[in-house]
Design a protein around this motif. Structure first.
Motif, PDB file in Angstrom:
ATOM      1  N   SER A 232     -25.873  83.054 -22.482  1.00 27.02           N
ATOM      2  CA  SER A 232     -24.906  83.461 -21.434  1.00 27.02           C
ATOM      3  C   SER A 232     -24.003  82.476 -20.917  1.00 27.02           C
ATOM      4  CB  SER A 232     -25.837  83.509 -20.217  1.00 27.02           C
ATOM      5  OG  SER A 232     -26.238  82.550 -19.829  1.00 27.02           O
ATOM      6  N   ARG A 233     -23.162  82.371 -19.795  1.00 25.18           N
ATOM      7  CA  ARG A 233     -22.371  81.581 -19.193  1.00 25.18           C
ATOM      8  C   ARG A 233     -22.868  80.563 -18.663  1.00 25.18           C
ATOM      9  NH1 ARG A 233     -20.224  87.410 -18.928  1.00 25.18           N
ATOM     10  NH2 ARG A 233     -18.599  86.836 -20.144  1.00 25.18           N
ATOM     11  N   PRO A 234     -22.507  79.727 -18.552  1.00 23.56           N
ATOM     12  CA  PRO A 234     -22.910  78.700 -17.577  1.00 23.56           C
ATOM     13  C   PRO A 234     -23.321  79.759 -16.536  1.00 23.56           C
ATOM     14  CG  PRO A 234     -21.319  77.923 -18.655  1.00 23.56           C
ATOM     15  CD  PRO A 234     -21.089  79.218 -18.305  1.00 23.56           C
ATOM     16  N   GLN A 265     -33.036  75.831 -17.735  1.00 18.29           N
ATOM     17  CA  GLN A 265     -32.402  77.364 -18.594  1.00 18.29           C
ATOM     18  C   GLN A 265     -33.582  78.761 -18.978  1.00 18.29           C
ATOM     19  OE1 GLN A 265     -29.775  78.094 -21.477  1.00 18.29           O
ATOM     20  NE2 GLN A 265     -29.169  79.865 -20.919  1.00 18.29           N
ATOM     21  N   GLN A 269     -33.968  81.574 -16.681  1.00 23.72           N
ATOM     22  CA  GLN A 269     -32.699  82.684 -17.305  1.00 23.72           C
ATOM     23  C   GLN A 269     -33.786  83.123 -18.013  1.00 23.72           C
ATOM     24  OE1 GLN A 269     -29.033  82.453 -18.789  1.00 23.72           O
ATOM     25  NE2 GLN A 269     -28.620  82.577 -17.731  1.00 23.72           N
ATOM     26  N   ASP A 308     -28.665  72.381 -21.352  1.00 27.91           N
ATOM     27  CA  ASP A 308     -27.655  73.933 -21.799  1.00 27.91           C
ATOM     28  C   ASP A 308     -28.309  74.740 -22.536  1.00 27.91           C
ATOM     29  OD1 ASP A 308     -26.297  72.490 -23.793  1.00 27.91           O
ATOM     30  OD2 ASP A 308     -24.974  71.613 -22.280  1.00 27.91           O
ATOM     31  N   CYS A 326     -31.654  80.525 -26.556  1.00 26.74           N
ATOM     32  CA  CYS A 326     -31.205  80.518 -24.546  1.00 26.74           C
ATOM     33  C   CYS A 326     -30.142  79.248 -24.818  1.00 26.74           C
ATOM     34  CB  CYS A 326     -32.320  80.066 -23.915  1.00 26.74           C
ATOM     35  SG  CYS A 326     -33.266  79.074 -23.388  1.00 26.74           S
ATOM     36  N   GLN A 328     -26.186  78.055 -22.541  1.00 28.27           N
ATOM     37  CA  GLN A 328     -25.011  78.721 -21.482  1.00 28.27           C
ATOM     38  C   GLN A 328     -24.398  77.621 -21.729  1.00 28.27           C
ATOM     39  OE1 GLN A 328     -26.833  77.720 -17.671  1.00 28.27           O
ATOM     40  NE2 GLN A 328     -28.396  79.709 -17.637  1.00 28.27           N
ATOM     41  N   ARG A 335     -21.908  85.817 -26.901  1.00 28.45           N
ATOM     42  CA  ARG A 335     -22.585  86.445 -26.255  1.00 28.45           C
ATOM     43  C   ARG A 335     -23.266  86.650 -26.602  1.00 28.45           C
ATOM     44  NH1 ARG A 335     -21.513  82.526 -22.611  1.00 28.45           N
ATOM     45  NH2 ARG A 335     -19.239  82.208 -22.221  1.00 28.45           N
TER      46      ARG A 335
END
Length: 442
Positions: A232-234, A265, A269, A308, A326, A328, A335
């Protein structure tokens, strides 16, 4: 939804909503709730950020016999921002349009119904570190826990001790000590028959529920392996530190950057994927080897002390491996958010063997209220989501330390990341970014 009896019709919704607005219901105490029928339930929100405010709309749009009567946040400006959003018909409309479409209810009528039941008046709006206690003591039946996850064990334990039903966002802790504390409270909730609904919305989404039931019934044959990605994005919550903010205020306003508050993360997430695979496999892993780091996040105060990217190889007791990743990263990085379970008879993304129903973030609220009233099966997600939280912590600690981490190791760990005092004048410098070989798992 799981069956036709769970469906909300426009007629039933508006009928219930009209009755609710006229206050023609008896307020029931938590110990009397289950099996009490269509009663007006009182809810209180702890944590008034985006997810908490959205959860209120999910709850009130999904069940017309609930009202919001209390709110708490550490910061007054966050609480006021939440109230402003809840008063905004456009915000409520954006967050309830799925229910309107699903029930064939005019959106304007649904929005009006929701806003009539937002009744957290001035004397029931609380700020500060003890705001959660005041919400719990305000006469509510349901407590919505939506703060940064580091606080979850403390708030959850207090709500269960006070005999409240709980909606708890995920994850349910950021360290082993806190997660075990949550587990103990979840067991007490089961003994008391208090409903515990988690923000693991896949567990309430019809397509996931039915597909995983079929996997358990052998649709894929013997499960051989599992895979998941959350690329994903940050996620950032602040852009600069105000000079007047103390360490503790700064870290709360930028909570996603600090391990003690967010868990990193892989815990905050990637939990969704990890929980889904644990659910599909019917167990938690027994060991994990992971690696990770920070290739994008600068070594600056704003970016805290989290990684990250983390990749992990989990192994379950039956020898099945679960490979997860995962990360970010900023645009234009690839993505992907996906799950895959592979068996001897086929493979599944955990939702492709059934049709979707109502938005899972609404359905979980519908199911919670049905459980409370005894109209549906009793629900307590506490232990399941705590095990998935601990699974994610295993991966983080393996990546940080470079060690293989076993379930027994993490369940025995005395790691406790929470500060020992909560005072805005407290000096609280976060640990440095973890370096394998230097970082010590304990």
């Amino acid at each position: 939804m799981q069956n036709q009896t769970n469906k909300i019709s426009r007629r039933s919704f508006l009928k219930d909503s009209t009755a609710a607005a006229s206050s023609a219901f008896v307020i029931i105490k938590p110990e009397l709730v289950r099996g009490a029928g269509q009663q007006m339930l009182k809810a209180g929100l702890v944590g008034c950020g985006g997810r908490g405010t959205g959860a209120v709309v999910n709850l009130l749009s999904g069940d017309s016999n609930v009202e919001l009567v209390a709110m708490a946040d550490l910061f007054e400006d966050k609480l006021e921002q939440s109230i402003s959003r809840l008063r905004d018909p456009q915000y409520v409309a954006r967050n309830s349009k799925d229910v309107a479409q699903f029930t064939n209810t005019p959106l304007s009528e649904l929005v009006a119904s929701v806003q009539k039941r937002i009744n957290a008046t001035g004397e029931r709006r609380f700020t500060g570190f003890d705001g959660y206690k005041k919400v719990i003591e305000s006469g509510v039946d349901i407590v919505l826990l939506c703060t940064p996850p580091g606080w979850r064990p403390i708030h959850f334990e207090a709500a269960i001790e006070a005999n409240k039903h709980v909606f708890t966002e995920k994850p349910v802790g950021t360290d082993p000590v806190g997660t075990r504390r949550f587990m103990a409270a979840a067991k007490k909730a089961e003994e008391k028959k208090l409903t515990v609904m988690s923000g693991a919305q896949r567990r309430s989404s019809q397509d996931y529920v039915e597909t995983i039931r079929k996997i358990h019934d052998g649709a894929l044959g013997e499960v051989l392996a599992a895979y998941a990605q959350y690329l994903s994005r940050p996620v950032m919550h602040a852009q600069a530190r105000d000079a007047k903010w103390s360490d503790l205020e700064w870290q709360h306003r930028n909570w996603y950057a600090f391990v003690w508050l967010c868990g990193d993360q892989v815990v905050e997430q990637h939990f969704h994927n990890i929980d889904c695979i644990n659910w599909a496999l019917g167990a938690h892993p027994v060991r994990v080897v992971a690696l990770g780091g920070a290739v994008w996040r600068p070594r600056e105060e704003l970016y805290g002390n989290i990684y990250d990217h983390v990749s992990a190889d989990f192994v379950y007791a039956n020898g099945v491996h679960f490979s997860s990743a995962c990360r970010q990263l900023p645009e234009p990085a690839y993505r992907n958010v996906s799950d895959l379970v592979v068996g001897t008879k086929g493979r599944s993304n955990c939702r492709d063997l059934a049709s979707p129903g109502l938005n899972g973030q609404v359905q979980e609220q519908v199911d919670m209220c049905r459980s409370i009233r005894g109209e549906g099966p009793y629900i307590n997600h506490g232990m399941a989501v705590a095990e998935s939280t601990m699974t994610a912590i295993m991966a983080r600690e393996s990546a940080y330390s470079g060690l293989e981490i076993t379930w027994d190791m993490v369940m025995a760990s005395q790691q406790d990341l929470m500060p020992k005092a909560f005072d805005f004048n407290l000096k609280l410098e976060p640990p440095p970014l973890p370096v394998p070989g230097v970082y010590k798992f304990s």
